[in-house]
Scaffold this motif. Structure first.
Motif, mmCIF file in Angstrom:
data_model
loop_
_atom_site.group_PDB
_atom_site.id
_atom_site.type_symbol
_atom_site.label_atom_id
_atom_site.label_comp_id
_atom_site.label_asym_id
_atom_site.label_seq_id
_atom_site.Cartn_x
_atom_site.Cartn_y
_atom_site.Cartn_z
ATOM 1 N N HIS A 226 0.840 -1.207 0.000
ATOM 2 C CA HIS A 226 0.000 0.000 0.000
ATOM 3 C C HIS A 226 0.873 1.254 0.000
ATOM 4 N N ARG A 227 1.912 1.220 0.831
ATOM 5 C CA ARG A 227 2.784 2.410 0.905
ATOM 6 C C ARG A 227 3.513 2.648 -0.418
ATOM 7 N N PHE A 228 3.986 1.563 -1.016
ATOM 8 C CA PHE A 228 4.631 1.692 -2.331
ATOM 9 C C PHE A 228 3.666 2.379 -3.305
ATOM 10 N N ARG A 229 2.433 1.894 -3.359
ATOM 11 C CA ARG A 229 1.426 2.459 -4.257
ATOM 12 C C ARG A 229 1.200 3.951 -3.957
ATOM 13 N N ASP A 230 1.067 4.293 -2.649
ATOM 14 C CA ASP A 230 0.765 5.682 -2.286
ATOM 15 C C ASP A 230 1.959 6.602 -2.566
ATOM 16 N N VAL A 231 3.151 6.104 -2.275
ATOM 17 C CA VAL A 231 4.352 6.907 -2.527
ATOM 18 C C VAL A 231 4.497 7.156 -4.028
#
Ligand SMILES: Cc1cc2nc3c(=O)[nH]c(=O)nc-3n(C[C@H](O)[C@H](O)[C@H](O)COP(=O)(O)OP(=O)(O)OC[C@H]3O[C@@H](n4cnc5c(N)ncnc54)[C@H](O)[C@@H]3O)c2cc1C
Length: 448
Positions: A226-231
């Motif tokens: 999720h963090r990869f996607r948001d970043v």
């Protein structure tokens, strides 16, 4: 193929001709994909434009199929054929750099390791691929996504000129001032129009980056994903980022994130966000040279059977992330992996006038990369990659990535990769430069 015909061929070229009786024949016909086992009648290791023209002439006279080998990395194994002639550019690897003019001229068989080593000697780069042994030409002609996509765009966006040998043996140049329509087609349309003996690229100053790999495991994979996607979605142009999904020996998911940051801040917020996700099992991200960044990924050549299939997607919602994680373990054994490439930043700057790639508006490119060794498992692995791509399809924006396509992709997917109008424009060019479709071992654009 008769010995006399082969002798004729040998006399007509400066480079070596490798035939089935030669000791290095098996090494020379090897492709990245071990499932492709073509046995060409002759491999012509060209030294320049006249060798390429002679190889085309030989193939025409003997009615033989033609394959073109640049770096030999196409997962469809297009660099080799059965019974035909391979135009092998692996001996043409010189890269000349004009540091003041910020331009590099790369011979048609250079790899990214050749290219980056030459340009980095001047503190310059062009945005290339992430594995050093991949061919500059093949990758560029299909688009080119890598560690500097957010900062500098696709590889083909930096292509400013080319020298091609067309199947009739003519030498043609393409640039903004000469055959500009052909240059447009070379920026994404693949090896359909001729054999590129030289490619010319714009260069940009860069020598150090913050990069490497972050590896997440255990129960932290979903949160890290999720963090990869948001970043990626919110990132500035200073950060390119890709992610890979695989499994460990116990079939537990592993997420590898590959950031490449080129901004001025020593500790950018995006990297802190990625690092602070739970389940971080290895943090190898640090300041290093661009050449070190280009060695972050490596890949064995010709050892594994491969079947890749994927889609450009408009978004990567939580639901799709859950589907990808479920697909990762669906085979019941390690499937190979999945690659998720973010397309934020500079790749969005280009448009249809600059080049033919049709995927600029996608958020991510998601590819299922089935990798295995036992031929008895072919069906299972191919089905896994197809099933995974089908699960991604509801979010698909345009056809797949021509650089990752297998040979069995239907023409509709190739057309969709460019868009219907651009595809017709490409077909008109194909009719002009290769009316007999001699160059058809590729993601093919048939002549009109
Ligand atoms: C390990 C690995 C890493 C990769 N990494 C990336 C990446 O980071 N980014 C990315 O975008 N893609 C990547 N790819 C995909 C790669 O860009 C494509 O498969 C590309 O086609 C490989 O080019 P090549 O010259 O190495 O391959 P080859 O198999 O030699 O050639 C593939 C096709 O390209 C054409 N071609 C090659 N050279 C010439 C030439 N000089 N003139 C005319 N046509 C030519 C021909 O049609 C040929 O059939 C990767 C692939 C692998 C296997």
């Amino acid at each position: 193929m008769t010995a006399a015909a082969l002798d004729d061929l040998r006399r007509s070229v400066v480079g070596r001709v490798i035939a089935p009786d030669d000791g290095d024949y098996d090494a020379a016909r090897r492709s990245y994909n071990a499932a492709v086992d073509g046995r060409p009648a002759a491999i012509v290791r060209c030294t320049g434009t006249s060798d390429v023209a002679a190889a085309f002439e030989f193939a025409r006279r003997n009615e033989l199929e033609v394959a073109v080998r640049g770096g030999g990395h196409n997962p469809a194994g297009h660099c080799v054929c059965d019974g035909g002639v391979v135009i092998d550019l692996s001996a043409m690897r010189a890269v000349e750099v004009d540091g003041d003019g910020r331009v590099a001229r790369s011979a048609g068989g250079a790899t990214w390791l050749d290219f980056d080593s030459a340009t980095q000697a001047f503190g310059l780069v062009t945005p290339g691929g992430v594995v050093g042994s991949t061919g500059v030409a093949g990758l560029t002609l299909g688009g080119g996504i890598g560690h500097l996509t957010a900062q500098l765009g696709l590889t083909c966006d930096s292509l400013v000129g080319a020298e091609l040998v067309t199947p009739d043996g003519a030498v043609v140049h393409a640039s903004a001032d000469e055959n500009s329509e052909l240059l447009w087609a070379l920026r994404g349309g693949g090896g359909n129009f001729g054999v590129a003996t030289q490619l010319e690229f714009r260069l940009y100053p860069l020598d150090r980056v913050v990069g490497g790999l972050l590896t997440f495991g255990r129960d932290g994979v979903r949160d890290a994903f999720h963090r990869f996607r948001d970043v990626a979605a919110s990132s500035l142009r200073e950060l390119s980022v890709q992610a890979g999904l695989s499994v460990d020996e116990s079939l537990a998911p592993v997420l590898t994130v590959a950031p490449c940051y080129t901004g001025r801040t020593a500790d950018p917020e995006e990297l802190r966000t990625l690092r602070s996700a739970g389940g971080l099992v290895d943090d190898a991200v640090r300041p290093h040279t661009f050449l070190e960044q280009q060695r972050v990924f490596d890949s064995p050549y010709g050892e594994n059977r491969q079947y890749w299939k994927g889609h450009f997607v408009r978004e990567l919602p939580d639901e799709l992330i859950d589907i990808l994680l479920a697909r990762l373990v669906a085979l019941g054994r390690p499937p190979g992996g999945m690659l998720i490439e973010s397309l934020h930043g500079a790749s969005k700057d280009g448009d249809g006038a600059d080049g033919v790639v049709g995927f600029r508006h996608a958020a991510f490119n998601i590819s299922a990369m089935a990798t295995w060794q036992d031929p008895a498992l072919d069906e299972q692995y191919v089905a896994w990659a197809r099933g995974t791509a089908a699960a991604i399809e509801p979010w698909s924006l345009v056809g797949g990535y021509v650089n990752y396509m297998q040979a069995d992709e239907p023409i509709d997917r190739v057309r969709a990769a460019f868009g219907a109008d651009a595809f017709e424009r490409l077909r008109a060019l194909k009719s002009r430069y290769d009316p007999e479709n001699v160059l058809r071992r590729n993601q093919n654009i048939p002549p009109l």
